[in-house]
Design a protein around this motif. Structure first.
Motif, short mmCIF file in Angstrom:
data_model
loop_
_atom_site.label_atom_id
_atom_site.label_comp_id
_atom_site.label_asym_id
_atom_site.label_seq_id
_atom_site.Cartn_x
_atom_site.Cartn_y
_atom_site.Cartn_z
N SER A 284 -3.07 0.20 -5.37
CA SER A 284 -4.49 0.52 -5.24
C SER A 284 -5.28 -0.67 -4.72
O SER A 284 -4.86 -1.82 -4.87
CB SER A 284 -5.05 0.96 -6.60
N LEU A 285 -6.38 -0.36 -4.13
CA LEU A 285 -7.38 -1.33 -3.71
C LEU A 285 -8.73 -0.76 -4.11
O LEU A 285 -8.96 0.44 -3.96
CB LEU A 285 -7.35 -1.55 -2.20
N LEU B 95 0.81 -1.22 0.00
CA LEU B 95 0.00 0.00 0.00
C LEU B 95 0.84 1.27 0.00
O LEU B 95 0.38 2.32 -0.45
CB LEU B 95 -0.96 0.00 1.19
N SER C 148 -12.78 -0.14 -3.65
CA SER C 148 -13.56 0.14 -2.44
C SER C 148 -14.10 -1.16 -1.84
O SER C 148 -14.18 -1.30 -0.61
CB SER C 148 -14.69 1.12 -2.73
N GLU D 239 -12.53 -4.07 -1.95
CA GLU D 239 -11.41 -4.71 -1.27
C GLU D 239 -11.12 -4.03 0.07
O GLU D 239 -10.86 -4.71 1.06
CB GLU D 239 -10.16 -4.66 -2.16
N VAL D 240 -11.20 -2.71 0.11
CA VAL D 240 -10.99 -1.98 1.36
C VAL D 240 -12.05 -2.38 2.37
O VAL D 240 -11.75 -2.64 3.54
CB VAL D 240 -10.99 -0.45 1.12
N GLU D 241 -13.28 -2.45 1.93
CA GLU D 241 -14.38 -2.84 2.82
C GLU D 241 -14.17 -4.26 3.35
O GLU D 241 -14.33 -4.52 4.54
CB GLU D 241 -15.72 -2.74 2.08
N LEU E 174 -11.33 -5.96 3.60
CA LEU E 174 -10.18 -5.98 4.53
C LEU E 174 -10.56 -5.37 5.88
O LEU E 174 -10.19 -5.90 6.93
CB LEU E 174 -8.98 -5.25 3.92
N SER E 175 -11.31 -4.28 5.86
CA SER E 175 -11.75 -3.65 7.11
C SER E 175 -12.61 -4.61 7.92
O SER E 175 -12.44 -4.74 9.14
CB SER E 175 -12.55 -2.38 6.82
#
Length: 132
Positions: free
Chosen positions: A106-107, A100, A109, A111-113, A115-116
């Motif tokens: 990049s990820l 990162l 949205s 993927e971010v969700e 991972l979170s």
């Protein structure tokens, strides 16, 4: 079987092609290999990979198609663990942070969700283990 370290460079290339397209014929593999190997050379390498337990083949029309014996995700997990162990001292967090921090990383949205959500679940699980 996913110990790709024991494979030759050309065998690893073939495995990568087969995993990428999921089911590959000699012609499809040959097209993606550098050095323009003969069909017979590719068939021989495929036979070796079958003998070693990495591939299986199925009849596909007049040809055979070659498939990995192990699912892509399972092979990927093993390969990722090896990379993380070798280059990041076993820390998946360090590997992700390194990715990162790179320019252009990049990820999506989604993927971010994801991972979170996974991190939150991990934290909850860690807290449960700490409480007596």
């Amino acid at each position: 079987m996913t110990n790709f370290e024991k494979l030759s460079r050309r065998e690893r290339q073939i495995m990568e092609i087969v995993y990428e397209i999921e089911q590959a014929t000699v012609h499809q593999i040959r097209k993606q290999l550098d050095g323009d190997p003969t069909p017979m050379a590719v068939r021989r390498l495929l036979a070796i990979l079958m003998e070693k337990g990495y591939l299986k083949r199925v009849k596909s029309g007049r040809e055979f198609a070659y498939l990995p014996k192990q699912p892509k995700t399972k092979a990927g997990v093993k390969a990722l663990r090896k990379v993380v162990k070798t280059f990041f001292e076993g820390s998946i967090g360090e590997a992700l942070a390194t990715h990162l921090e790179r320019p252009g990383a990049s990820l999506s949205s989604e993927e971010v969700e994801r991972l979170s959500r996974l991190i939150d679940e991990f934290k909850k699980e860690q807290n449960k283990r700490r409480k007596p």
